[in-house]
Design an enzyme around this catalytic site. Structure first.
Site, PDB file in Angstrom:
ATOM      1  N   ARG A  37       0.827  -1.219   0.000  1.00  0.00           N
ATOM      2  CA  ARG A  37       0.000   0.000   0.000  1.00  0.00           C
ATOM      3  C   ARG A  37       0.856   1.260   0.000  1.00  0.00           C
ATOM      4  O   ARG A  37       0.459   2.275  -0.592  1.00  0.00           O
ATOM      5  CB  ARG A  37      -0.956  -0.017   1.187  1.00  0.00           C
ATOM      6  CG  ARG A  37      -2.092  -0.989   0.933  1.00  0.00           C
ATOM      7  CD  ARG A  37      -3.108  -1.027   2.023  1.00  0.00           C
ATOM      8  NE  ARG A  37      -4.288  -1.717   1.539  1.00  0.00           N
ATOM      9  CZ  ARG A  37      -5.230  -2.247   2.323  1.00  0.00           C
ATOM     10  NH1 ARG A  37      -5.124  -2.143   3.636  1.00  0.00           N
ATOM     11  NH2 ARG A  37      -6.267  -2.854   1.808  1.00  0.00           N
ATOM     12  N   LYS A 198     -17.701 -19.348  -0.430  1.00  0.00           N
ATOM     13  CA  LYS A 198     -19.159 -19.462  -0.272  1.00  0.00           C
ATOM     14  C   LYS A 198     -19.955 -18.615  -1.255  1.00  0.00           C
ATOM     15  O   LYS A 198     -19.597 -17.464  -1.521  1.00  0.00           O
ATOM     16  CB  LYS A 198     -19.536 -19.023   1.140  1.00  0.00           C
ATOM     17  CG  LYS A 198     -19.067 -19.979   2.197  1.00  0.00           C
ATOM     18  CD  LYS A 198     -19.565 -19.552   3.536  1.00  0.00           C
ATOM     19  CE  LYS A 198     -19.286 -20.619   4.574  1.00  0.00           C
ATOM     20  NZ  LYS A 198     -19.744 -20.202   5.887  1.00  0.00           N
ATOM     21  N   GLY A 355      -8.902  -9.848  -1.271  1.00  0.00           N
ATOM     22  CA  GLY A 355      -7.790 -10.310  -0.446  1.00  0.00           C
ATOM     23  C   GLY A 355      -7.158 -11.625  -0.861  1.00  0.00           C
ATOM     24  O   GLY A 355      -5.973 -11.673  -1.216  1.00  0.00           O
ATOM     25  N   GLY A 378     -12.652  -4.550   0.094  1.00  0.00           N
ATOM     26  CA  GLY A 378     -14.078  -4.206   0.168  1.00  0.00           C
ATOM     27  C   GLY A 378     -14.546  -3.262  -0.930  1.00  0.00           C
ATOM     28  O   GLY A 378     -15.595  -3.468  -1.532  1.00  0.00           O
TER      29      GLY A 378
HETATM   30  P1  AMP Z   1     -13.152 -16.087  -0.560  1.00  0.00           P
HETATM   31  O1  AMP Z   1     -12.628 -15.342   0.649  1.00  0.00           O
HETATM   32  O2  AMP Z   1     -14.635 -16.235  -0.577  1.00  0.00           O
HETATM   33  O3  AMP Z   1     -12.590 -15.570  -1.861  1.00  0.00           O
HETATM   34  O4  AMP Z   1     -12.641 -17.583  -0.370  1.00  0.00           O
HETATM   35  C1  AMP Z   1     -11.296 -17.944  -0.413  1.00  0.00           C
HETATM   36  C2  AMP Z   1     -11.146 -19.213   0.346  1.00  0.00           C
HETATM   37  O5  AMP Z   1     -11.885 -20.250  -0.271  1.00  0.00           O
HETATM   38  C3  AMP Z   1      -9.729 -19.704   0.388  1.00  0.00           C
HETATM   39  O6  AMP Z   1      -9.305 -19.735   1.735  1.00  0.00           O
HETATM   40  C4  AMP Z   1      -9.803 -21.111  -0.178  1.00  0.00           C
HETATM   41  O7  AMP Z   1      -9.017 -22.050   0.535  1.00  0.00           O
HETATM   42  C5  AMP Z   1     -11.251 -21.460  -0.014  1.00  0.00           C
HETATM   43  N1  AMP Z   1     -11.666 -22.510  -0.967  1.00  0.00           N
HETATM   44  C6  AMP Z   1     -11.627 -22.453  -2.293  1.00  0.00           C
HETATM   45  N2  AMP Z   1     -12.041 -23.600  -2.830  1.00  0.00           N
HETATM   46  C7  AMP Z   1     -12.357 -24.432  -1.807  1.00  0.00           C
HETATM   47  C8  AMP Z   1     -12.854 -25.758  -1.722  1.00  0.00           C
HETATM   48  N3  AMP Z   1     -13.113 -26.476  -2.811  1.00  0.00           N
HETATM   49  N4  AMP Z   1     -13.061 -26.279  -0.493  1.00  0.00           N
HETATM   50  C9  AMP Z   1     -12.790 -25.543   0.612  1.00  0.00           C
HETATM   51  N5  AMP Z   1     -12.324 -24.281   0.595  1.00  0.00           N
HETATM   52  C10 AMP Z   1     -12.113 -23.730  -0.599  1.00  0.00           C
END
Ligand code: AMP
Length: 400
Positions: A37, A198, A355, A378
């Site tokens: 940053r 998710k 992130g 964000g």
């Molecule tokens: P996000 O913060 O929503 O972008 O999610 C990123 C996180 O999703 C990372 O820590 C990854 O390890 C996790 N992730 C991605 N694919 C999978 C999966 N198939 N099973 C469990 N965790 C996952």
């Protein structure tokens, strides 16, 4: 850049420039663990000092609750800035009042001053008029170079733009140009990669992107929810079983908007969520009850690469698998390298952010070849969700 006033339009010689920057740096044991940053604000500060401005840096740090506290002081960061800027940086222990005014009065042309954490005053987050006026007293011009804080309507991120001549700094300008090029006036076809854990955290993102892009390539844990919605067994994979109807609605809405949702056709499945867990490649329809999907398979990787080769623009948020655990970073790494190679050839504009995405792309070694990597978190996501960012809106040139 159309629509915004930039430093090209600012006459800064001998002027007191209030420059909002992002110094909310990751720290470990009192030391800066990642100075990205700082690097991002260097061009704007150098340009201003080079043009003879008196630069007054405004920033927040952490989430102080009850006024000033040592833990959230910007003082250690003031001490680290000269090394990156190649120039001395003065520090004032308050961002308004006599302390700040005296420090500003001592500034000569081309000098830099950092004011203490704006969030030590509750009025900052309330965008309080009197607080805005106290800050405004210190400057002749306002420059905002903190895109990452632009989703907040605070005094130093938004309020000041209404009371002083306001301009986008070079970092803000680069971010706005990249995001505009990726989503507002992109070369088509446009693909979006939406991965990560998710679906529930990315509903608004998927809704907005499906109106704007030609392909949404779904990866990571969230793909499992979409696969389950199609009737596939996903074993003990990360999956939001209560969102299967929502996933089906997203696909239907996207189809109506002529956006194709792309899901993996094969997967890397393991019985344990840990690095180097024994794994196998399987079609998505054949995941066993005691297995979990931790990455997309090699056929899906090729399918994604084929789509990218046919596209002109890519927006990327979220990894394809559990990239922190080797070898389940393979899908993310392969696609990142392909996207980087297409960018280098001039065939694809690549904009990525969020992130985990930044860490995943850095880990793959591909990040440096992307057109633009946003570290804004964000604010980047809110832009992709189609939300209005108050700090950006306040910089827009108004047509009277
Ligand atoms: P996000 O913060 O929503 O972008 O999610 C990123 C996180 O999703 C990372 O820590 C990854 O390890 C996790 N992730 C991605 N694919 C999978 C999966 N198939 N099973 C469990 N965790 C996952």
């Amino acid at each position: 850049m159309s629509g915004f006033r930039t430093l090209d339009q600012a006459d800064v010689k001998s002027k007191r420039v209030l420059l909002r920057v992002d110094l909310n740096l990751p720290m470990e044991n009192g030391r800066i663990s990642d100075a990205t940053r700082i690097e991002r604000i260097v061009p704007t500060i150098r340009e201003l000092t080079g043009k003879g401005a008196r630069v007054i840096l405004l920033a927040h740090f952490g989430r102080p609750k009850n006024g000033p506290d040592e833990e959230n002081s910007l003082k250690p960061i003031a001490a680290a800035l000269p090394e990156h800027l190649g120039a001395p940086v003065a520090f004032a222990s308050d961002c308004i009042g006599a302390i700040a005014q005296d420090a500003v009065a001592k500034l000569k042309d081309g000098e830099i001053l950092l004011l203490e954490n704006t969030r030590f005053h509750k009025a900052e987050e309330k965008n309080d008029k009197d607080f805005v006026a106290s800050l405004a007293k210190l400057g002749d011009l306002y420059v905002n170079d903190a895109f990452s804080a632009a989703h907040r309507a605070h005094a130093s991120t938004e309020g000041l733009a209404h009371v002083l001549p306001a301009f986008a700094g070079r970092g803000m300008q680069a971010e706005l140009e990249a995001l505009t090029k990726a989503l507002e006036t992109p070369n088509r076809p446009v693909a979006a990669i939406v991965g990560g854990a998710k679906v529930s955290t990315k509903l608004e993102l998927l809704g907005n992107l499906s109106k704007k892009v030609d392909f949404i390539i779904i990866g990571g844990g969230m793909a499992n929810t979409f696969l389950a919605a199609q009737g596939h067994k996903v074993g003990k994979s990360l999956c939001e079983h209560d969102l299967l109807d929502t996933a089906r609605e997203i696909v239907a809405k996207a189809k109506a908007a002529k956006c194709e949702i792309v899901l993996p056709s094969d997967a890397v499945a393991a019985k344990e969520f840990k690095a180097h867990a024994p794994s196998r490649v399987t079609d998505v329809g054949h995941v066993q009850d005691d297995e979990m999907i931790l990455d997309m398979g090699p056929r899906s990787t090729v399918e994604v690469e084929k789509i990218l080769s046919a596209c002109k623009t890519l927006v990327w948020n979220g990894p394809f698998g559990a990239f922190e655990l080797q070898p389940f970073d393979a899908g993310t790494n392969a696609v990142a390298k392909t996207a980087a190679a297409l960018t280098q050839k001039g065939a694809l504009v690549t904009v990525a952010g969020g992130g985990d995405t930044v860490s995943a792309l850095n880990q793959s070694g591909a990040a440096e070849h992307f057109t633009y990597i946003s570290t804004a978190g964000g604010a980047f996501l809110e832009w992709l969700e189609g939300k209005v960012l108050p700090g950006v809106e306040a910089l827009r040139i108004k047509s009277n």
